[in-house]
Write a protein that holds these residues in place. Structure first.
Motif, PDB file in Angstrom:
ATOM      1  N   GLY A   1      -3.950  -0.939 -25.167  1.00 10.11           N
ATOM      2  CA  GLY A   1      -4.363  -0.229 -26.375  1.00 10.11           C
ATOM      3  C   GLY A   1      -4.675  -1.173 -27.522  1.00 10.11           C
ATOM      4  O   GLY A   1      -5.672  -1.012 -28.235  1.00 10.11           O
TER       5      GLY A   1
ATOM      6  N   GLU B   1      -1.509   5.948 -26.612  1.00 12.13           N
ATOM      7  CA  GLU B   1      -2.932   6.090 -26.299  1.00 12.13           C
ATOM      8  C   GLU B   1      -3.658   6.844 -27.409  1.00 12.13           C
ATOM      9  O   GLU B   1      -4.775   6.485 -27.793  1.00 12.13           O
ATOM     10  N   ASP B   2      -3.035   7.886 -27.930  1.00 10.86           N
ATOM     11  CA  ASP B   2      -3.653   8.647 -29.022  1.00 10.86           C
ATOM     12  C   ASP B   2      -3.812   7.773 -30.266  1.00 10.86           C
ATOM     13  O   ASP B   2      -4.872   7.773 -30.909  1.00 10.86           O
TER      14      ASP B   2
ATOM     15  N   CYS C   1      -3.798   4.440 -30.487  1.00  8.94           N
ATOM     16  CA  CYS C   1      -4.699   3.309 -30.265  1.00  8.94           C
ATOM     17  C   CYS C   1      -6.149   3.761 -30.203  1.00  8.94           C
ATOM     18  O   CYS C   1      -7.055   3.049 -30.651  1.00  8.94           O
ATOM     19  N   ALA C   2      -6.398   4.954 -29.664  1.00  9.81           N
ATOM     20  CA  ALA C   2      -7.761   5.487 -29.633  1.00  9.81           C
ATOM     21  C   ALA C   2      -8.252   5.743 -31.053  1.00  9.81           C
ATOM     22  O   ALA C   2      -9.407   5.438 -31.386  1.00  9.81           O
TER      23      ALA C   2
ATOM     24  N   HIS D   1       0.298  -0.581 -20.907  1.00 11.72           N
ATOM     25  CA  HIS D   1      -0.425   0.380 -21.750  1.00 11.72           C
ATOM     26  C   HIS D   1      -0.425  -0.059 -23.208  1.00 11.72           C
ATOM     27  O   HIS D   1      -1.431   0.114 -23.909  1.00 11.72           O
TER      28      HIS D   1
END
Length: 209
Positions: free
Chosen positions: A142, A82-83, A85-86, A138
């Motif tokens: 992402g 998540e980090d 991909c953000a 997930h």
């Protein structure tokens, strides 16, 4: 009942002391290594404890079963994804599709040391847990988010379809580089080229909508 199968929904113990936290890290590192090497199904609780140099009772003290170990690993892997991909989504608007293709295809390869058991968990063949679907979901979400930033006209369903293709391409490339998949010297670069052409073709019509 098999010690590696579900024993209900008992949760993992969160240690309060530094020594306990260190032991958990060692156990999770051992589990991640083993699952990356052998797959989720073939890894046993006894092997995890042995690899970590711990007694089996110590492992069961913190994790009631193998599912709990895998669930903790997935949560950690998802946080890393998540980090990353953000951060990628913030850049995606300025990247042409072919450059984005290179960035995406290298993502799982370069992240592998931090999420080494992710592929094994995404490929786990079990009906007893939701870990596989959550890990896959997930990862796809992402990648799809970055694709939609690069190509704003892309609808969510198609973005997820394309993301699933890209994710599998990333896994194949990692397998080639690790010599776990059939490859020749130039095959990894051919795979990268294929991914560039694929994303350029699929994203270009939605770039300026």
């Amino acid at each position: 009942m098999d010690s590696n199968s579900s024993r209900g929904k008992r949760t993992s113990l969160q240690p309060l002391r530094a020594a306990g936290r260190q032991r958990v890290e060692e156990l999770l590192e051992a589990a991640s290594d083993l699952m990356a090497e052998r797959g989720y199904e073939a890894t046993t609780m006894a092997e995890i404890a042995a690899r970590a140099g711990a007694k089996i009772g110590s492992l069961y003290r913190f994790f009631p079963n193998k599912e709990a170990v895998a669930d903790t690993l997935v949560q950690r892997h998802i946080a890393v994804l998540e980090d990353e991909c953000a951060a990628l989504a913030k850049r995606a608007a300025t990247l042409p599709p072919d450059v984005l293709a290179d960035v995406l295809i290298e993502l799982l390869v370069t992240l592998h040391p931090r999420v080494k058991s992710l592929s094994a968990l995404m490929e786990a063949r079990t009906d007893k847990m939701e870990i596989r679907d959550r890990a896959r979901g997930h990862a796809i979400a992402g990648i799809a988010a970055a694709l939609r930033v690069c190509a704003p006209g892309l609808d969510e369903a198609l973005a997820r379809d394309i993301a699933a293709v890209v994710l599998n391409t990333m896994k194949i490339l990692r397998g080639m580089l690790a010599k776990d998949a059939p490859a020749t010297l130039g095959a990894p670069e051919e795979l990268r080229r294929m991914n560039r052409l694929y994303l350029s073709d699929r994203l270009a019509p939605f770039r300026n909508i």
